[in-house]
Design a protein around this motif. Sequence first.
Motif, PDB file in Angstrom:
ATOM      1  N   VAL A  36      41.848  48.512  49.164  1.00  0.00           N
ATOM      2  CA  VAL A  36      42.613  48.465  48.908  1.00  0.00           C
ATOM      3  C   VAL A  36      44.013  48.871  49.170  1.00  0.00           C
ATOM      4  O   VAL A  36      45.464  48.312  48.948  1.00  0.00           O
ATOM      5  CB  VAL A  36      42.094  47.949  47.687  1.00  0.00           C
ATOM      6  CG1 VAL A  36      43.437  47.471  46.229  1.00  0.00           C
ATOM      7  CG2 VAL A  36      41.654  47.207  46.897  1.00  0.00           C
ATOM      8  N   TRP A  89      47.871  44.070  45.931  1.00  0.00           N
ATOM      9  CA  TRP A  89      47.117  45.119  46.272  1.00  0.00           C
ATOM     10  C   TRP A  89      47.137  45.792  45.487  1.00  0.00           C
ATOM     11  O   TRP A  89      46.393  47.212  44.953  1.00  0.00           O
ATOM     12  CB  TRP A  89      47.259  45.428  47.530  1.00  0.00           C
ATOM     13  CG  TRP A  89      46.855  44.106  48.780  1.00  0.00           C
ATOM     14  CD1 TRP A  89      47.534  43.286  49.783  1.00  0.00           C
ATOM     15  CD2 TRP A  89      45.076  43.427  49.072  1.00  0.00           C
ATOM     16  NE1 TRP A  89      46.651  42.588  50.141  1.00  0.00           N
ATOM     17  CE2 TRP A  89      45.629  42.412  49.942  1.00  0.00           C
ATOM     18  CE3 TRP A  89      43.807  44.045  47.991  1.00  0.00           C
ATOM     19  CZ2 TRP A  89      44.113  41.513  49.806  1.00  0.00           C
ATOM     20  CZ3 TRP A  89      43.589  43.867  48.675  1.00  0.00           C
ATOM     21  CH2 TRP A  89      42.862  42.241  49.876  1.00  0.00           C
ATOM     22  N   LEU A 119      46.082  46.014  41.837  1.00  0.00           N
ATOM     23  CA  LEU A 119      44.492  45.904  42.284  1.00  0.00           C
ATOM     24  C   LEU A 119      43.810  47.120  42.425  1.00  0.00           C
ATOM     25  O   LEU A 119      42.681  47.597  41.805  1.00  0.00           O
ATOM     26  CB  LEU A 119      43.541  44.695  43.177  1.00  0.00           C
ATOM     27  CG  LEU A 119      44.282  43.093  43.919  1.00  0.00           C
ATOM     28  CD1 LEU A 119      43.266  43.326  44.860  1.00  0.00           C
ATOM     29  CD2 LEU A 119      42.558  43.107  41.877  1.00  0.00           C
ATOM     30  N   TRP A 147      41.395  48.671  39.069  1.00  0.00           N
ATOM     31  CA  TRP A 147      40.134  49.309  40.326  1.00  0.00           C
ATOM     32  C   TRP A 147      39.751  50.939  39.679  1.00  0.00           C
ATOM     33  O   TRP A 147      39.078  51.571  39.796  1.00  0.00           O
ATOM     34  CB  TRP A 147      39.489  49.474  41.224  1.00  0.00           C
ATOM     35  CG  TRP A 147      38.827  47.375  40.922  1.00  0.00           C
ATOM     36  CD1 TRP A 147      39.815  46.097  41.546  1.00  0.00           C
ATOM     37  CD2 TRP A 147      37.680  47.451  40.202  1.00  0.00           C
ATOM     38  NE1 TRP A 147      39.097  45.422  41.563  1.00  0.00           N
ATOM     39  CE2 TRP A 147      37.882  45.490  40.927  1.00  0.00           C
ATOM     40  CE3 TRP A 147      37.071  47.748  40.016  1.00  0.00           C
ATOM     41  CZ2 TRP A 147      36.782  44.791  40.995  1.00  0.00           C
ATOM     42  CZ3 TRP A 147      35.675  46.944  39.625  1.00  0.00           C
ATOM     43  CH2 TRP A 147      35.968  44.912  39.769  1.00  0.00           C
ATOM     44  N   SER A 175      35.558  38.830  39.957  1.00  0.00           N
ATOM     45  CA  SER A 175      36.608  37.727  40.427  1.00  0.00           C
ATOM     46  C   SER A 175      36.495  36.284  40.090  1.00  0.00           C
ATOM     47  O   SER A 175      36.824  35.959  39.765  1.00  0.00           O
ATOM     48  CB  SER A 175      36.876  38.446  42.085  1.00  0.00           C
ATOM     49  OG  SER A 175      35.741  37.890  42.642  1.00  0.00           O
ATOM     50  N   HIS A 184      44.268  35.263  35.662  1.00  0.00           N
ATOM     51  CA  HIS A 184      44.056  36.710  37.032  1.00  0.00           C
ATOM     52  C   HIS A 184      44.028  35.794  38.624  1.00  0.00           C
ATOM     53  O   HIS A 184      42.889  36.373  39.045  1.00  0.00           O
ATOM     54  CB  HIS A 184      43.267  37.281  37.137  1.00  0.00           C
ATOM     55  CG  HIS A 184      43.960  37.923  35.729  1.00  0.00           C
ATOM     56  ND1 HIS A 184      44.708  38.566  35.274  1.00  0.00           N
ATOM     57  CD2 HIS A 184      42.864  38.122  34.749  1.00  0.00           C
ATOM     58  CE1 HIS A 184      44.610  38.992  33.943  1.00  0.00           C
ATOM     59  NE2 HIS A 184      43.666  38.994  34.300  1.00  0.00           N
ATOM     60  N   PRO A 201      44.653  37.990  42.240  1.00  0.00           N
ATOM     61  CA  PRO A 201      43.512  38.489  42.178  1.00  0.00           C
ATOM     62  C   PRO A 201      42.495  38.572  42.778  1.00  0.00           C
ATOM     63  O   PRO A 201      41.573  39.129  43.557  1.00  0.00           O
ATOM     64  CB  PRO A 201      43.842  39.919  41.296  1.00  0.00           C
ATOM     65  CG  PRO A 201      45.583  39.185  40.793  1.00  0.00           C
ATOM     66  CD  PRO A 201      46.024  37.490  41.401  1.00  0.00           C
ATOM     67  N   MET A 217      40.022  38.576  46.095  1.00  0.00           N
ATOM     68  CA  MET A 217      38.735  39.833  45.742  1.00  0.00           C
ATOM     69  C   MET A 217      37.446  39.458  46.439  1.00  0.00           C
ATOM     70  O   MET A 217      36.549  39.590  46.502  1.00  0.00           O
ATOM     71  CB  MET A 217      38.342  40.008  44.193  1.00  0.00           C
ATOM     72  CG  MET A 217      39.456  41.298  43.508  1.00  0.00           C
ATOM     73  SD  MET A 217      39.047  42.103  41.521  1.00  0.00           S
ATOM     74  CE  MET A 217      39.906  40.749  41.241  1.00  0.00           C
ATOM     75  N   PRO A 220      43.360  43.037  36.101  1.00  0.00           N
ATOM     76  CA  PRO A 220      44.514  43.607  37.194  1.00  0.00           C
ATOM     77  C   PRO A 220      45.643  42.920  36.704  1.00  0.00           C
ATOM     78  O   PRO A 220      45.104  41.335  35.813  1.00  0.00           O
ATOM     79  CB  PRO A 220      44.131  43.389  38.549  1.00  0.00           C
ATOM     80  CG  PRO A 220      43.687  42.032  38.450  1.00  0.00           C
ATOM     81  CD  PRO A 220      42.866  41.989  37.056  1.00  0.00           C
TER      82      PRO A 220
END
Length: 466
Positions: free
Chosen positions: A35, A47, A50, A54, A200, A209, A212, A216, A435
């Motif tokens: 990512v 990105w 994300l 994470w 996701s 979201h 994103p 994912m 996110p």
Amino acid sequence: MDPLLLSRIQFGFVISFHILFPAFTIGLASWLAFVEGQWLRTRDSVWRDLYFFWTKIFAVSFGMGVVSGIVMSFQFGTNWAVLSEQAGNILGPLLSYEVLTAFFLEATFLGVMLFGWGRVSEKLHFLATCMVALGTLISTFWIISANSWMQTPQGYTLVDGVFHPADWMAIIFNPSFPYRLAHMVLAAFITTCFVIGGVSAGYLWRGTHREPARRMLRMAVLFAAITVPLQVFVGDLHGLNVREHQPVKLAAMEAHWEHGAEGEGVPLVLFAVPNEREERNDFEVAVPRLGSLVLTHSWDGTIEPLTAVPASERPPVKPVFYSFRVMVGIGMLMLLLVLASLWAWWRKRLFEDRRVLWGWRMMTLSGFIAILAGWYVVEIGRQPYVIYGLLRTADAVSPIDGASVLASLIIYAAAYAVVFGAGIWYLTRLLKKGPVPHEPPLSPEGGEKTPMRPLSVPDESIEGGA
């Protein structure tokens, strides 16, 4: 109050918790490296969001993995002192190599990865993320090598009941090591992949979201389309290796009690209730000869039956038999979901197909279940030996009373319920929040707090999560 039974229960309890978090962080560290690489390549803020999202999940999971790992190593001295005494000359250096090569590497770069954004150059930060990912893989290398040596020992000399290293290359690269390493690393990657895909899919299901989540899920489907079939192939090779080096374990996995008629081959048992007392299967549902094809790659091949060895040399059949089918069953469900996802993607309905999204949501935690089932097959199938064919589990336990083991087991269970219950609850809340747009942090001169430990990374409020 049998100290052997209680020690085995305690070890199984602790390892079941411990294996989940390192397996998840192995895949998650590589995902973070990917990512961040995408962010550097595209400069797309999604990105970056994300990555920060994470990273919080990684920090909490890494912290819980370290806590459970400390308890794991502590047990070798308290509950399995005889094992440590007799095999410490081999297992001790292998675990030390893991600390020297992997843990130090992770510890060196983890702080930069978690707290260095905006404080070091972008290239250095990306290097730190890659080094943490590499460290998790190196750690896996040494841990699997040590465990594989206990499964297929070689390269040692035995003097007065104590194992001494004779050939370190033979010890490290023992017969089952390459297959088990590939199988475990792929399992870790697939576990993380399905968590990312399931999370996701949950966002898309609720309509939150969306951008994103699309990225994912797209990456999860692509990665699973490569790794799940590859895991099936590696699992087949691993099975052939088990047939060669641990035939009794394979017989327990298949609940195969005795040879059939000449040229009859081995059936593939789909379901049965293994009857260990009568040495047969009750309520068996099997496909003739298919077992030979799968297990030996021959239409009329055979495998060694359980009755080829005395009952005292056999592992408990039921847990091995059922755990193996749980692992394989989940693998087949994963493969079907990947095929359905690719079909929906080809039809341009991957993000709208409710059946596919539901499938990913239901399979979010499937990798963890498969890892536990596979680990039970490996460890229970090795019984009654802790070092296969050489040191029995009953002879490796510490000379302590059952009351002490029971007391420690109760304390561990209570502590784990509190610590990991809170940790998992916090992870769930973070995942629900999802996110969010994340601007680069201020410099230290700007007055921003500088956390000093991994668990302080996700320090924002998680109330009002989506």
